[in-house]
Write a protein that holds these residues in place. Structure first.
Motif, PDB file in Angstrom:
ATOM      1  N   ASN A 249       0.775  -1.192  -0.120  1.00 58.10           N
ATOM      2  CA  ASN A 249       0.070  -0.112  -0.134  1.00 58.10           C
ATOM      3  C   ASN A 249       0.842   1.066   0.042  1.00 58.10           C
ATOM      4  N   THR A 250       1.797   1.420   0.794  1.00 55.37           N
ATOM      5  CA  THR A 250       2.735   2.450   0.832  1.00 55.37           C
ATOM      6  C   THR A 250       3.337   2.633  -0.269  1.00 55.37           C
ATOM      7  N   SER A 251       4.051   1.359  -1.163  1.00 54.35           N
ATOM      8  CA  SER A 251       4.661   1.904  -2.086  1.00 54.35           C
ATOM      9  C   SER A 251       3.798   2.339  -3.289  1.00 54.35           C
ATOM     10  N   HIS A 252       2.646   1.701  -3.180  1.00 53.79           N
ATOM     11  CA  HIS A 252       1.784   2.078  -4.330  1.00 53.79           C
ATOM     12  C   HIS A 252       1.525   3.566  -4.260  1.00 53.79           C
ATOM     13  N   ASP A 253       1.086   3.999  -2.916  1.00 53.71           N
ATOM     14  CA  ASP A 253       0.670   5.549  -2.807  1.00 53.71           C
ATOM     15  C   ASP A 253       1.775   6.253  -2.888  1.00 53.71           C
ATOM     16  N   LEU A 254       3.074   5.810  -2.704  1.00 52.89           N
ATOM     17  CA  LEU A 254       4.145   6.627  -2.950  1.00 52.89           C
ATOM     18  C   LEU A 254       4.409   7.165  -4.661  1.00 52.89           C
ATOM     19  N   ARG A 255       3.906   6.093  -5.493  1.00 53.93           N
ATOM     20  CA  ARG A 255       4.193   6.156  -6.810  1.00 53.93           C
ATOM     21  C   ARG A 255       3.521   7.602  -7.336  1.00 53.93           C
ATOM     22  N   THR A 256       2.369   7.872  -6.934  1.00 51.69           N
ATOM     23  CA  THR A 256       1.546   9.024  -7.484  1.00 51.69           C
ATOM     24  C   THR A 256       2.455  10.404  -7.351  1.00 51.69           C
ATOM     25  N   PRO A 257       2.611  10.701  -6.220  1.00 53.93           N
ATOM     26  CA  PRO A 257       3.314  11.958  -5.741  1.00 53.93           C
ATOM     27  C   PRO A 257       4.972  12.011  -6.517  1.00 53.93           C
ATOM     28  N   ILE A 258       5.430  10.693  -6.677  1.00 51.08           N
ATOM     29  CA  ILE A 258       6.814  10.646  -7.444  1.00 51.08           C
ATOM     30  C   ILE A 258       6.481  11.073  -8.902  1.00 51.08           C
ATOM     31  N   ALA A 259       5.508  10.252  -9.625  1.00 55.81           N
ATOM     32  CA  ALA A 259       5.148  10.914 -10.853  1.00 55.81           C
ATOM     33  C   ALA A 259       5.024  12.237 -11.051  1.00 55.81           C
ATOM     34  N   SER A 260       4.314  12.897 -10.079  1.00 53.14           N
ATOM     35  CA  SER A 260       4.064  14.358 -10.120  1.00 53.14           C
ATOM     36  C   SER A 260       5.499  14.954 -10.130  1.00 53.14           C
ATOM     37  N   ILE A 261       6.404  14.772  -9.210  1.00 55.98           N
ATOM     38  CA  ILE A 261       7.719  15.174  -9.049  1.00 55.98           C
ATOM     39  C   ILE A 261       8.418  15.216 -10.165  1.00 55.98           C
ATOM     40  N   LEU A 262       8.384  14.075 -10.704  1.00 60.06           N
ATOM     41  CA  LEU A 262       8.994  13.838 -12.102  1.00 60.06           C
ATOM     42  C   LEU A 262       8.651  14.840 -13.134  1.00 60.06           C
ATOM     43  N   GLY A 263       7.338  14.923 -13.465  1.00 61.61           N
ATOM     44  CA  GLY A 263       6.625  15.726 -14.291  1.00 61.61           C
ATOM     45  C   GLY A 263       7.040  17.100 -14.008  1.00 61.61           C
ATOM     46  N   LEU A 264       6.886  17.563 -12.660  1.00 60.30           N
ATOM     47  CA  LEU A 264       7.477  19.044 -12.389  1.00 60.30           C
ATOM     48  C   LEU A 264       9.010  19.357 -12.864  1.00 60.30           C
ATOM     49  N   THR A 265       9.776  18.190 -12.400  1.00 59.19           N
ATOM     50  CA  THR A 265      11.302  18.828 -12.699  1.00 59.19           C
ATOM     51  C   THR A 265      11.420  18.649 -14.196  1.00 59.19           C
ATOM     52  N   TYR A 266      10.743  17.938 -14.908  1.00 58.31           N
ATOM     53  CA  TYR A 266      10.716  17.948 -16.392  1.00 58.31           C
ATOM     54  C   TYR A 266      10.401  19.412 -16.888  1.00 58.31           C
ATOM     55  N   LEU A 267       9.122  19.971 -16.304  1.00 59.74           N
ATOM     56  CA  LEU A 267       8.694  21.141 -16.867  1.00 59.74           C
ATOM     57  C   LEU A 267       9.711  22.219 -16.150  1.00 59.74           C
ATOM     58  N   GLY A 268      10.069  21.923 -15.006  1.00 60.02           N
ATOM     59  CA  GLY A 268      11.255  22.923 -14.455  1.00 60.02           C
ATOM     60  C   GLY A 268      12.514  23.254 -15.591  1.00 60.02           C
ATOM     61  N   LYS A 269      12.875  21.915 -16.138  1.00 57.24           N
ATOM     62  CA  LYS A 269      14.016  21.920 -16.822  1.00 57.24           C
ATOM     63  C   LYS A 269      13.862  22.867 -18.150  1.00 57.24           C
ATOM     64  N   LEU A 270      12.534  22.717 -18.442  1.00 58.70           N
ATOM     65  CA  LEU A 270      12.161  23.361 -19.695  1.00 58.70           C
ATOM     66  C   LEU A 270      11.954  24.849 -19.435  1.00 58.70           C
ATOM     67  N   GLU A 271      11.635  25.251 -18.465  1.00 60.67           N
ATOM     68  CA  GLU A 271      11.137  26.834 -18.301  1.00 60.67           C
ATOM     69  C   GLU A 271      12.558  27.439 -17.706  1.00 60.67           C
TER      70      GLU A 271
END
Ligand code: ADP
Length: 460
Positions: A249-271
């Motif tokens: 359950n914990t690893s499953h729940d951690l995956r969603t925020p990790i995906a968001s952080i990865l998306g945000l770092t990608y955007l950050g690198k672009l901006e």
């Protein structure tokens, strides 16, 4: 032996029986005390005390019967009271331990003190009455107050052990309950036999000189040990399941925020324009990807543990294609030559999920730990069948593993290579999956030359 000279010859056997019973009681005292401290379980300490009571009972009543029956009244009565009290306490402590085991909480100290005082009073009363002449003593002696009380006590304990619903009636529980009830029947049989004699009816009681007591008491102790082990196993299974579902359950729940952080770092690198800020973003991205890898491995481990086995007909060629598709984007894979040495018939019976976990991890490792600075980097996969087993081998000419590290590579979180990006969980997961499907893994490896991982599977 000097001591034995004091005993009439007919009683020598009885003497040995008493010594055996007392020693058995003391052995159980040590066993239950040791496990009680080790596992911090209260009921084991109560059972340990019950065996101490039993040892005291056999020792004191043995001394009274063998040495003091016709001698001084005071020592005899004192030991008599101790024997009587210890005998009652044995049953009370067995019941207390069983209560603590079933309800998982301590028996109230105040109540126990009260029971102790009442029991002591009762022991005093019966023994003093027993010491006097006249019909009153005859009544108590002949009716065997000890036999009736312990008989009823053991019967209650046996029924409580048998009927409680918390346990799955394993062999230990059945043995304990059976021996408690048998012991009670044996005591009540004694009581009835004495009652018949008192009433003038000539009943012939079987005198087995304590051997039945000894047998039943040994079974009782063994039943207690086995029940405790069964209970510990149930507890461990429950805790394991809770831990597994917590992990998944914990690893499953951690995956969603990790995906968001990865998306945000990608955007950050672009901006972001500033070079330093962009390099920080890249570092954050790398760390998050690593974290995602660990969580992915933990999820795959808990999934492999949870999923029930389903044995079906599998085609190895097809499975290999699926694995290749899964790892096709892994770093360096395009530079490695893949060879598949196929047997004449590549079908076998196994569990699809476990097999996939095993092959994916071995193939991913063969890619990850390859040496691309050589003329011909390759991975050779072969499939062989014998009558009852299949052998799958994954061979590479990659970086290899140092001899002293080979025994440790299946340990959780162990990484043999200093420059690895892995989590150290891959081969542990392989080992777990293999345990589930009764498989074996063998490793041959030489540092700088390459490795071969051979998996032997039962062909169900
Ligand atoms: P990881 O997730 O870090 O790859 P594994 O449990 O899969 O961890 O492997 C443990 C260690 O075994 C790795 O750190 C690596 O050093 C070594 N290893 C595993 N497979 C190979 C291989 N095919 N070639 C060389 N080393 C390997």
């Amino acid at each position: 032996m000097g001591l034995l000279n004091l005993i009439p010859e007919a009683d020598t056997r009885l003497f040995y029986i008493y010594v055996a019973e007392c020693s058995l009681g003391l052995i159980f005292v040590i066993i239950f005390r040791h496990f009680g401290r080790l596992y911090r379980r209260r009921f084991l300490l109560s059972w340990s005390l019950s065996w101490l009571a039993y040892a005291t009972y056999t020792a004191s009543s043995g001394i009274v019967i063998l040495f003091l029956l016709d001698s001084w009244i005071w020592p005899r009565d004192m030991l008599g009271i101790i024997a009587q009290l210890a005998c009652f306490l044995q049953v009370i402590l067995i019941l207390r331990g069983t209560y603590e085991l079933i309800y998982d909480r301590a028996f109230s100290k105040r109540k126990f003190r009260l029971i102790f005082i009442v029991t002591l009073g009762f022991a005093l009363f019966t023994v003093i009455a027993f010491g006097q002449a006249g019909p009153f003593s005859r009544y108590l002696v002949s009716f065997g107050s000890r036999a009736i009380i312990t008989g009823i006590g053991f019967l209650v304990a046996g029924i409580v052990v048998w009927t409680n619903k918390k346990f799955s009636k394993g062999f230990g529980q059945q043995l304990l309950s059976g021996s408690l009830i048998s012991f009670s029947v044996y005591q009540l049989y004694h009581f009835t036999f004495r009652l018949l004699n008192l009433l003038g009816i000539d009943a012939l009681g079987l005198d087995l000189m304590g051997s039945v007591d000894l047998l039943l008491v040994s079974l009782m102790g063994m039943g207690m040990v086995m029940w405790f082990l069964e209970d510990e196993r149930e507890n461990l299974n429950k805790e394991n399941k809770e831990l597994d579902s917590f992990l998944s359950n914990t690893s499953h729940d951690l995956r969603t925020p990790i995906a968001s952080i990865l998306g945000l770092t990608y955007l950050g690198k672009l901006e972001l324009q500033e070079e330093k800020a962009r390099s920080f973003m890249t570092m954050i991205e790398e760390r998050i990807k690593k974290l995602d890898l660990v969580i992915g491995d933990i999820l795959s481990l808990s999934r492999s543990k949870k999923v029930d086995l389903k044995i079906e007909e599998l085609e190895f060629g097809k499975l290999l294609d699926e694995t290749i598709a899964d790892i096709r984007f892994n770093k360096g894979v395009s530079a490695i030559q893949l060879e598949y040495i196929e047997g004449p018939n590549d079908t076998f019976r196994s569990d699809y999920n476990q097999r996939k976990i095993i092959l994916n991890n071995l193939m991913a490792n063969a890619v990850k730990y390859h040496n691309l600075n050589q003329p011909n980097p390759y991975i050779r996969v072969s499939f062989k069948r014998t009558r009852n087993a299949v052998e799958i081998a994954v061979q590479d000419n990659g970086e290899g593993i140092a001899k002293e590290n080979i025994p440790k590579i299946f340990d959780m979180f162990y990484r043999a290579s200093p420059r690895t990006e892995g989590t150290g969980l891959g081969l542990y997961i392989v080992q777990e999956a293999l345990t589930k499907i009764n498989g074996l893994i063998l490793v041959e490896s030489e540092l700088g030359k390459g490795s071969t991982f051979k998996v032997l599977l039962e062909h169900a």
